[in-house]
Design an enzyme around this catalytic site. Structure first.
Site: not given
Length: 258
Positions: A143, A56
């Site tokens: 997150e 990613d």
């Protein structure tokens, strides 16, 4: 005597590498075609035992040579598109089409910001990520952040409710069920396992998800390092493994691409 000492040195080196690593021949238990600038010494359930690996990326990886990345057997890529309700990654479209042209299946992810509503953020993501055949499911990266402008931490019920709203909007727009990316602390703090109708992408850089997440929760992708090295990318990059075999990856791709 010199020959004996040489043989002993070779034996010790082989023993050291065997003790440090797993499958694939890499001393740290990651796939042999990759590196790691700050490796964890994996043992037991090592990343290299999985058949399918990907990355990613965001603007922080700079200019990527996607042809070299593809040649290193990177099987998928998730690319940062947006953050919050007013930030777009300036490298998104370059990476989006670079990965596509190199033949790497790719999807887009959104970094969630707790001072914007889920509706705003979903609309922002939709403005920047095209609906295209062959794309992987969109990803909600949720997150705890270190933002000075938005330091608050909502209660778990609010977090899950807003996440569900974001995911529902993207499901309807893209015709795909999105994936949830999260970390161990966020998972525990917000009881994310209660959102059980979406595939999970779990970050765990010092232990296998089965050992780190409550009940060994089912996962689809595992981010096992944030300091990986891949040909075609200058500097560190996140490395990820798919939960199944190469055969099951082909089946997953067939059922999850637009």
């Amino acid at each position: 005597m010199r020959r004996l000492l040489t043989l002993l040195a070779c034996f010790c080196l082989i023993a050291f590498l065997a003790a440090c690593g797993g499958g694939g021949g890499h001393p740290y238990g990651i796939p042999a075609q990759f590196g790691d600038s700050d490796p964890f010494h994996w043992r037991g359930r090592v990343p290299s035992k999985y058949d399918v690996h990907g990355i990613d990326v965001s603007k922080y990886q700079g200019i990527i040579n996607w042809e070299r990345v593809a040649a290193a057997d990177v099987r998928f890529a998730f690319i940062k598109a947006t953050e919050g309700g007013d930030v777009e990654d300036p490298m998104f479209l370059t990476n989006w089409y670079g990965a596509q042209n190199a033949g790497i299946p790719r999807g887009a992810y959104h970094f969630y910001y707790f001072c914007r509503t889920a509706q705003e953020q979903a609309e922002w993501f939709i403005r920047h990520v095209p609906v295209e055949p062959g794309a992987l499911p969109p990803v909600l990266d949720i997150e705890w952040t270190q933002s000075r402008n938005c330091p608050g931490r909502p209660d778990p019920e609010h977090v899950r409710s807003e996440a569900a709203t974001f995911l529902a909007i993207l499901t309807q727009y893209y015709g795909q069920k999105p994936m949830i990316y999260t970390t161990v602390d966020f998972w525990v703090d917000n009881q994310m396992w209660l959102i059980d109708d979406y595939p999970f992408w779990l970050r765990s850089v010092a232990g296998h998800p089965r050992d780190v997440y409550d009940g060994g929760h089912h996962w689809t992708l595992w981010q096992y390092t944030g300091t990986g090295r891949v040909p075609g990318i200058d500097g560190d990059v996140d490395l990820n493994a798919f939960a199944g075999t190469a055969k099951s990856w082909a089946a997953w791709l067939a059922s999850h691409r637009r």
